[in-house]
Design a protein around this motif. Structure first.
Motif, PDB file in Angstrom:
ATOM      1  N   THR A 184      -1.418   3.397 -10.003  1.00 26.56           N
ATOM      2  CA  THR A 184      -0.661   3.622  -8.767  1.00 26.56           C
ATOM      3  C   THR A 184       0.006   4.986  -8.790  1.00 26.56           C
ATOM      4  N   ALA A 185       0.644   5.325  -9.919  1.00 22.39           N
ATOM      5  CA  ALA A 185       1.346   6.607 -10.028  1.00 22.39           C
ATOM      6  C   ALA A 185       0.373   7.780  -9.885  1.00 22.39           C
ATOM      7  N   ILE A 186      -0.748   7.726 -10.585  1.00 25.89           N
ATOM      8  CA  ILE A 186      -1.694   8.844 -10.559  1.00 25.89           C
ATOM      9  C   ILE A 186      -2.351   8.982  -9.192  1.00 25.89           C
ATOM     10  N   SER A 187      -2.694   7.859  -8.557  1.00 28.23           N
ATOM     11  CA  SER A 187      -3.352   7.941  -7.246  1.00 28.23           C
ATOM     12  C   SER A 187      -2.407   8.566  -6.210  1.00 28.23           C
ATOM     13  N   ILE A 188      -1.124   8.251  -6.301  1.00 30.09           N
ATOM     14  CA  ILE A 188      -0.141   8.889  -5.411  1.00 30.09           C
ATOM     15  C   ILE A 188       0.000  10.374  -5.760  1.00 30.09           C
TER      16      ILE A 188
ATOM     17  N   GLY B  93      -3.625   4.589  -1.376  1.00 34.96           N
ATOM     18  CA  GLY B  93      -4.256   3.475  -2.087  1.00 34.96           C
ATOM     19  C   GLY B  93      -3.236   2.394  -2.378  1.00 34.96           C
ATOM     20  N   ALA B  94      -3.402   1.733  -3.496  1.00 35.27           N
ATOM     21  CA  ALA B  94      -2.517   0.620  -3.841  1.00 35.27           C
ATOM     22  C   ALA B  94      -1.115   1.124  -4.152  1.00 35.27           C
ATOM     23  N   GLY B  95      -0.114   0.374  -3.701  1.00 33.46           N
ATOM     24  CA  GLY B  95       1.264   0.617  -4.064  1.00 33.46           C
ATOM     25  C   GLY B  95       1.712  -0.499  -4.987  1.00 33.46           C
ATOM     26  N   ASN B  96       2.435  -1.468  -4.418  1.00 36.46           N
ATOM     27  CA  ASN B  96       2.878  -2.632  -5.199  1.00 36.46           C
ATOM     28  C   ASN B  96       1.887  -3.794  -5.159  1.00 36.46           C
ATOM     29  N   ALA B  97       0.862  -3.702  -4.303  1.00 42.81           N
ATOM     30  CA  ALA B  97       0.002  -4.862  -4.058  1.00 42.81           C
ATOM     31  C   ALA B  97      -0.637  -5.400  -5.332  1.00 42.81           C
ATOM     32  N   LEU B  98      -1.249  -4.528  -6.115  1.00 42.50           N
ATOM     33  CA  LEU B  98      -1.916  -4.980  -7.340  1.00 42.50           C
ATOM     34  C   LEU B  98      -0.901  -5.397  -8.397  1.00 42.50           C
TER      35      LEU B  98
ATOM     36  N   ASP C 119     -12.635   4.826  -7.982  1.00 47.39           N
ATOM     37  CA  ASP C 119     -12.908   4.091  -6.745  1.00 47.39           C
ATOM     38  C   ASP C 119     -13.122   5.061  -5.584  1.00 47.39           C
ATOM     39  N   ALA C 120     -14.083   4.754  -4.754  1.00 43.10           N
ATOM     40  CA  ALA C 120     -14.504   5.665  -3.691  1.00 43.10           C
ATOM     41  C   ALA C 120     -13.394   5.941  -2.686  1.00 43.10           C
ATOM     42  N   TYR C 121     -12.490   4.989  -2.483  1.00 46.07           N
ATOM     43  CA  TYR C 121     -11.437   5.213  -1.488  1.00 46.07           C
ATOM     44  C   TYR C 121     -10.580   6.418  -1.858  1.00 46.07           C
ATOM     45  N   LEU C 122     -10.278   6.587  -3.144  1.00 47.93           N
ATOM     46  CA  LEU C 122      -9.374   7.657  -3.561  1.00 47.93           C
ATOM     47  C   LEU C 122      -9.973   9.036  -3.284  1.00 47.93           C
ATOM     48  N   ALA C 123     -11.294   9.140  -3.344  1.00 43.60           N
ATOM     49  CA  ALA C 123     -11.953  10.425  -3.133  1.00 43.60           C
ATOM     50  C   ALA C 123     -12.197  10.726  -1.659  1.00 43.60           C
ATOM     51  N   LYS C 124     -12.016   9.741  -0.817  1.00 41.70           N
ATOM     52  CA  LYS C 124     -12.289   9.924   0.606  1.00 41.70           C
ATOM     53  C   LYS C 124     -11.253  10.857   1.226  1.00 41.70           C
TER      54      LYS C 124
ATOM     55  N   ILE D 109       0.863  -1.178   0.000  1.00 33.66           N
ATOM     56  CA  ILE D 109       0.000   0.000   0.000  1.00 33.66           C
ATOM     57  C   ILE D 109       0.900   1.229   0.000  1.00 33.66           C
ATOM     58  N   ALA D 110       0.486   2.276  -0.688  1.00 35.06           N
ATOM     59  CA  ALA D 110       1.270   3.516  -0.727  1.00 35.06           C
ATOM     60  C   ALA D 110       0.718   4.495   0.298  1.00 35.06           C
ATOM     61  N   ASN D 111       1.621   5.193   0.967  1.00 38.54           N
ATOM     62  CA  ASN D 111       1.177   6.250   1.882  1.00 38.54           C
ATOM     63  C   ASN D 111       2.089   7.462   1.737  1.00 38.54           C
ATOM     64  N   ILE D 112       1.556   8.622   2.111  1.00 40.23           N
ATOM     65  CA  ILE D 112       2.332   9.847   2.032  1.00 40.23           C
ATOM     66  C   ILE D 112       2.365  10.535   3.395  1.00 40.23           C
ATOM     67  N   THR D 113       3.433  11.267   3.631  1.00 45.14           N
ATOM     68  CA  THR D 113       3.579  12.121   4.798  1.00 45.14           C
ATOM     69  C   THR D 113       3.887  13.525   4.303  1.00 45.14           C
TER      70      THR D 113
END
Length: 367
Positions: free
Chosen positions: A277-281, A193-198, A234-239, A173-177
């Motif tokens: 993955t790139a765009i969601s990050i 959202g997804a990092g390397n998982a998918l 996907d709804a998660y990205l907009a949350k 999973i990807a996360n940002i700080t």
């Protein structure tokens, strides 16, 4: 100042290896003394992946408990391998910080819960070193997401007085700080959202190869615009944050709901997942107008992904290697740091990140 040696252990949602980092905190900047990447037994890895992708109700409790023991034994072996290889006496180590292996992270049910396996009693017994573990549940008890926890460590080592920096960790999973230049402003962090998982799961399903090394396979395909836009809806990205997610959400079953049995080239799907993955990050990061992105985690080695991410950003995208910390070991170092924080009775979470009601002392200590 005398050495302050701590060990951090983590196996992320990719379950690709167990990272063990030996860190000396006696200097201003944490000093990474030694590392070890410990391979999973293939059968145990598949069991972990299987359990983490089905509902808890479908997994017998006895299987979960047995997995808890097997994972702890593997963690212990990983620590002892590092110490033996480096010829470091156990008595020199102040404590081990063990993240555990996440199999469930469900925050949208009532009550919310998270589960990391790897019994710390076994690790403490087999290594004869104090163990700090179970970091996430106190934050959840305080109303937080229990994740991500790495932003507090990112703040301690990467915050800059004149730059707004974003640290991007691309694991399963990807996360940002988000680290503002103004130290009086809150640090923000969340799972994008997804990092390397998918990418890993699709590669393994289609080719029997667990990792798309350097993104070579994905680069050979063409991005499917319709599929990409559907994934990005996907709804998660907009949350709004605070938010966290896991492999139990972003997995092949999730992907299947979007593919809908359409006949598409598997290589094109891999290319599309990499772009997704790139765009969601990038969409999550760009909102904060960073001056620089610092990338760590296994995804930093996916050259295709890094190129796509840079193409989406107007600021430099760099490995944390360029800032003194090896990208593969940031998370393991974080849990060494969290163990130190616990023994000092210092807080380890950031309420501005997790949404907890207050900063908390995280983890239990097993002597």
């Amino acid at each position: 100042m005398s050495e302050q040696l701590f060990i951090g252990i983590i196996s992320g949602t990719s379950v690709d290896a167990i990272d063990v980092a030996l860190v000396d905190f006696s200097t201003t900047q944490p000093n990474l003394q030694a590392v070890h990447s410990h391979s999973w037994d293939s059968q145990l890895r598949q069991q972990i992946l299987q359990v983490s992708q089905i509902s808890q109700a479908n997994t017998p409790l006895a299987e979960i408990i047995q997995l808890d023991v097997a994972i702890a034994q593997t963690f212990s072996h990983a620590v002892l391998t590092l110490l033996n290889t480096q010829q470091i006496a156990r008595h020199r180590i102040t404590a081990i910080g063990s993240h555990g292996q996440t199999i469930y992270h469900q925050l949208h049910c009532n009550p919310p819960y998270t589960c990391q396996l790897g019994d710390p009693n076994i690790i403490a017994e087999q290594t004869k070193i104090p163990v700090v573990a179970d970091f996430r549940r106190r934050d959840i008890a305080a109303g937080g997401q229990g994740a991500p926890l790495v932003p507090a460590f990112h703040q301690a080592i990467f915050q800059h007085p004149t730059e707004c920096r974003i640290v991007v960790n691309i694991g399963g999973i990807a996360n940002i700080t988000v680290l503002p230049a103004n130290h009086n402003m809150p640090v923000i962090g969340f799972d994008t959202g997804a990092g390397n998982a998918l990418l890993d799961a699709w590669s393994y399903q289609q080719r029997g190869i667990a990792v798309d090394t350097q993104g070579t396979w994905g680069r050979q395909g063409k991005v499917l615009p319709d599929l990409l836009q559907t994934l990005l809806s996907d709804a998660y990205l907009a949350k709004a944050p605070p938010k966290s997610t896991g492999r139990d959400y972003f997995n092949l079953a999730w992907l299947a709901t979007y593919l809908q049995e359409k006949r598409q080239n598997p290589t094109d799907i891999q290319a599309t997942l990499t772009q997704f993955t790139a765009i969601s990050i990038a969409q999550a990061a760009s909102h904060y107008q960073p001056d620089r992105l610092l990338v760590c985690g296994g995804g930093v080695h996916n050259q295709y992904l890094m190129e796509l991410l840079q193409a989406q950003m107007t600021c430099p995208v760099e490995s944390t290697e360029q800032h003194g910390i090896a990208p593969d070991w940031v998370e393991a170092m974080c849990f060494a740091w969290l163990a130190k924080q616990r023994l000092m009775l210092a807080t380890g979470n950031l309420p501005s990140v997790t949404g907890a009601r207050s900063a908390c002392i995280l983890g239990g200590v097993y002597y």
